[in-house]
Design an enzyme around this catalytic site. Structure first.
Site, PDB file in Angstrom:
ATOM      1  CD  GLU D  38      52.854  -0.520   6.180  1.00  0.00           C
ATOM      2  OE1 GLU D  38      52.553  -1.724   6.198  1.00  0.00           O
ATOM      3  OE2 GLU D  38      53.599  -0.010   5.303  1.00  0.00           O
ATOM      4  CE  LYS D 169      63.533  15.568  13.896  1.00  0.00           C
ATOM      5  NZ  LYS D 169      63.857  16.530  12.841  1.00  0.00           N
ATOM      6  CG  ASP D 245      60.596  16.764  11.880  1.00  0.00           C
ATOM      7  OD1 ASP D 245      60.644  15.696  11.215  1.00  0.00           O
ATOM      8  OD2 ASP D 245      61.600  17.431  12.152  1.00  0.00           O
ATOM      9  CG  HIS D 340      48.856  -7.400   8.426  1.00  0.00           C
ATOM     10  ND1 HIS D 340      49.540  -6.361   7.881  1.00  0.00           N
ATOM     11  CD2 HIS D 340      48.977  -7.256   9.775  1.00  0.00           C
ATOM     12  CE1 HIS D 340      50.076  -5.614   8.834  1.00  0.00           C
ATOM     13  NE2 HIS D 340      49.753  -6.134   9.999  1.00  0.00           N
TER      14      HIS D 340
END
Lengths: 349, 349, 349, 349
Positions: D38, D169, D245, D340
């Site tokens: 991105e 997670k 991670d 964007h």
């Protein structure tokens, strides 16, 4: 013949107010009853009610939505069969609506949602239920809908008439997102001078406290759609006094207080998306309940649903009164405790 | 002199049982009172109670923990000052404990937790509160702790004596994780034949339904630590009958039912980490409450805390009875609705 | 001209499989790429993939739904104005749909939801987005929708083009309830002998562990729709390898594993309601991404959306492979750690 | 010998900054690397970084806590046996600490928490892990702790070395409440003129948007401790660039932005309680990772843990930069979309 095992738990009750209310359901002054063991609740709500009468429009109560829900659970052969069933239900929406209407002349099917988890299919039926809170109406309708669906849609087996995606009396997010009960927003614009003289605090202090306690404090607590100080207290007192199933304060407590300073004055709002109240049904035939509903103007000859909407708005306004009062008290060190000490001792029980 | 604005909401009440109970707090048979507008609750809990008497050990109730909490909110200069304050509090734990003990002879500081968000400091005090549920005790202690801390720890300003990290009567995760109220686990091992004859279902059917409805159904609903069918109903009835602040059913409802098939029999458990009950304090001086507590054996001359623990265990066992009965009913199509229709009409109100 | 500040983070990548897949999107064997720093992930997913090939139907992947969402925020004069706006939007749904279609030829308005909090109005637009994940498409559409609404609906002011009711990359319940991304259910029926020989465990052991760890364990942790062991690991590896915005693993991780013993065999399913993947858009023009998508059969000349649906199904099947493998390992004491020790040392980096 | 199935996913990476940082871990200017698909993320974080250099103290980063956790699951005979085990563990804390220290010279047992659900016992071990993020260290320690406990405490059977009360997670509340990873608070005081000239908005506009979007918007979405706009984006980019991670962005994303107007200026803070980062362990031996950590000053010869703390603070400051920039952009209609469009086309990929 009397059942000798029956008796009653006489919960202390008091009328407070009047509250000044306007908005899309009702306009006027109205006292409200609160049944509770926590006597400081009465003066607290009373103080908020008094504030409401010192403002231009009073508490502006907007009823945004109303529906009652029940989710049933089917066991499908697999997710593919569950998806096929979902599509069949969408195609036969009219049939489902007919089944609901036949279950009760007040019931009307509003919407159907689903969740598929593996081979499990949860279907959430949402109905309007007139002046009833609708627990039994939606259960009866769901019973019949399951029968109908199991007869007409292949690949499904009965799981449960309640699958917890409803969700009844449990802390979940679904009720706020899809709707369950009356959704009422109450707003009150309080002149700065009223805040200072009557609540002994400032609009900024209340707005800041709301962000820090009700929004951020609840968030760090791992809260779920529960940005308020103590909605549950007012809901319990109001529900008991009006014959409601007070266990529904669990979802009722999941509402959000939003306050801001506007041109020096205090904008204070309580959003209660899950008010589950009715003026007919279980508990409403008890003498004192009927009397209270009468005095609240909630058993008038009106269109079905009108009485329950008035009750919901009165309930929501009551919540705002108590919320405002406690939030003001908390801005001042020591005020909460001294109020408790005062009122619990003065209380003539 | 009588306050003429006072009256009472006589909530219908009935004793059900007896329930057979064992475990680390009490052993024996005991009837329990439930005050509710939902009359089907009585036969439902009664059915579960009967089951308990048909098992070897009855409901084994294990009290795991007990504490009451209140979180205060300080505004610090910045996060660094907040952290310094946290360290100062840790170093002066004994001083804080003394302040708590001076607030009430029954209060004892158990633990202190905190959260820092930007410059906001939430400090959660956890105390033991003897036979009281402890709301007022912990608020009074927190009031004094704040005074003490503001005098002795630099860089802090008063925020609020309640910062919602408590959390009182709101759907949050903190109470289950850090503890608030009595934490009670109830377990019942039911022979297969009893399940079949008395509940008209099978151990496997109940275990499967529990996973699908209470665990997965609640999960898809976006539920928070609420893996059960209807704890709130039993809690409300029991709390009202025993003079508890029933708004605490909000956190009380956040418990988990776990069921498994064991050697063909049914292992059925209810874990209730947030039972907030007391045998002294607000509401307990009402005549009918005192009578009920007496009949429950909960105002005996015992060590402080013993009566409240007995009450908590009775409450938790009552919850299990009602949970078991509803879960069994839900395994059979149509049973829930027909029970409602039967009992609401037969109910002699 | 080259931007000298640009470089690349070469995340180790490996293809594993093939996985055997069937269902309503694709049928066949397919290898999948995983980019990760956690090398034990490859053999773990590989083991699950192998299992899939030893079953009759392989992993049956059912695509249940697909949509992308963005919620905008308006500031209304009050809740009444917000409600009036909601009704105006409902009446002019066709106009809104036209605005969306004009923003992109692939965009189609599917549904509109709202929340009112005090005077704040959150409107959640849901669109279909062809083969794109749809972040930019829905933002552009929302920009235009806001312009249109602010011009045509009175009583509203601009709040934000993103109001967090979307919800993008945050742990919320709304995405699972209203939908965001592809909703895919993967199911695998594994013969008992395969479970025993290849996974060194039993169907009952895995089913029991799933209830205890993924359902109850997550619940006590205060989890939100997250009944799984480690979906996030597989999602990260797959997303990075295929050019996805891997920050969407936040909502992607919110899925539920459901396992049961069926006739002695193991039914194992993973439900992933929020897979946000695309085959066109940001990241897809990188050479290795294009190559990977090619090898996955996901940039074939097909109807818009077909390639993305294939990608979603491959992703979900990959998740199931890794989830199954870890769950099996966890039933055996010591296996997880020894696998880590083995694979992290053998890994040729 | 080379593994021919291995390759790499070269995620575009760029250094942005420098960011000006002070606080209890480090002081100085530092550029940071972000690997992401991105591309608008780079100028966004860059803009925030620039702002930090225009303030007096820069971003004040306070490390509040650090720990890694793993919860194991035991199956007890019943809740009574589970409670007895909990008490035994408390009595033998020193033994458990010894087992942990023997598992790794960097590991130190900090605390032990538990949950009992029916007969299930979840025990959450919290350790300090030096410069490692600690996943493997805590798993190895837990493996040994389980062995030790199963040998020494009666009434328990092995359940799982990970019981999801860790929680790794997954979107849960436990990590924020009990701690997992580094807990870092970043604060920035921005002069009003800087806000106006560089961010084209006002302090009040940002503070108001934060309440409405990040606090209330997240709350209505059923959010869990996730009061922010897009922490996940910055975390992903930073984690990938530094060999972390990145699946841990799931819990990392659960943080809270708090902003206020102070004397006309903007107080802007980001609280990140769950930053799971390390400078040694999996992924850190990759050449580009080692180079990045070197350039970040995070592999200096320091006391164990110091390098990881510096990395955590750099990560948190990076998050603040991106959060501030997006929040400012959202106060202006159309700015997000045009940014964007600009940056995605200019990006030289």
């Amino acid at each position: 013949m009397t059942d000798r095992t029956m008796s009653a738990a006489p919960v202390p009750m008091k009328w407070v107010g009047p509250i000044s209310i306007s908005g899309n359901v009702m306009t006027g002054l109205q006292e409200v009853p609160l049944a509770t063991y926590e006597s400081p609740l009465w003066p607290s709500v009373g103080r908020g009610a008094k504030i409401s009468t010192l403002t231009e429009r009073g508490i502006v109560a907007t009823l945004v939505d109303e529906r009652m829900s029940r989710s049933v659970l089917f066991e499908a052969e697999d997710a593919g069969a569950a998806l096929a069933a979902v599509r069949a239900l969408a195609e036969h929406h009219d049939e489902l609506a007919r089944v609901v209407s036949e279950a009760s002349r007040y019931a009307k099917l509003l919407d159907v949602h689903h969740q598929i988890v593996g081979n499990l299919l949860f279907v959430r039926f949402e109905i309007s239920s007139g002046d009833a809170s609708g627990h039994n109406m939606v259960t009866l309708a769901s019973d019949r809908l399951m029968d109908h669906i199991l007869r007409t849609v292949p690949g499904l087996a009965y799981g449960s008439v309640s699958g917890n995606y409803c969700s009844d009396k449990k802390a979940t997010a679904v009720n706020g997102i899809l709707g369950r009960g009356k959704n009422v927003v109450c707003e009150l614009l309080i002149p700065e001078q009223v805040v200072r003289r009557r609540l002994h605090t400032s609009p900024q202090a209340i707005a800041d406290l709301n962000v820090r306690k009700n929004l951020i404090g609840t968030m760090v607590a791992g809260g779920l759609r529960s940005g308020n100080a103590h909605y549950a207290n007012m809901l319990l007192g109001f529900y008991l006094a009006t014959g409601q199933d007070a266990a529904n304060i669990v979802e009722g407590s999941q509402g959000i207080t939003h306050a801001e300073v506007r041109g020096g004055d205090l904008y204070f709002s309580c959003t209660l998306p899950n008010l589950i109240v009715g003026t007919v049904g279980n508990g409403k035939d008890l003498a004192f309940v009927a009397e209270n509903l009468q005095r609240l103007g909630c058993i008038e000859p009106r269109e079905p649903g009108e009485n329950a909407r008035r009750l919901a708005v009165l309930c929501a306004a009551t919540v705002l009164c108590g919320e405002l009062s406690l939030m003001a008290a908390l801005t001042n060190p020591g005020e909460l405790m001294s109020a408790h000490l005062t009122f619990e001792r003065k209380d003539p029980r």
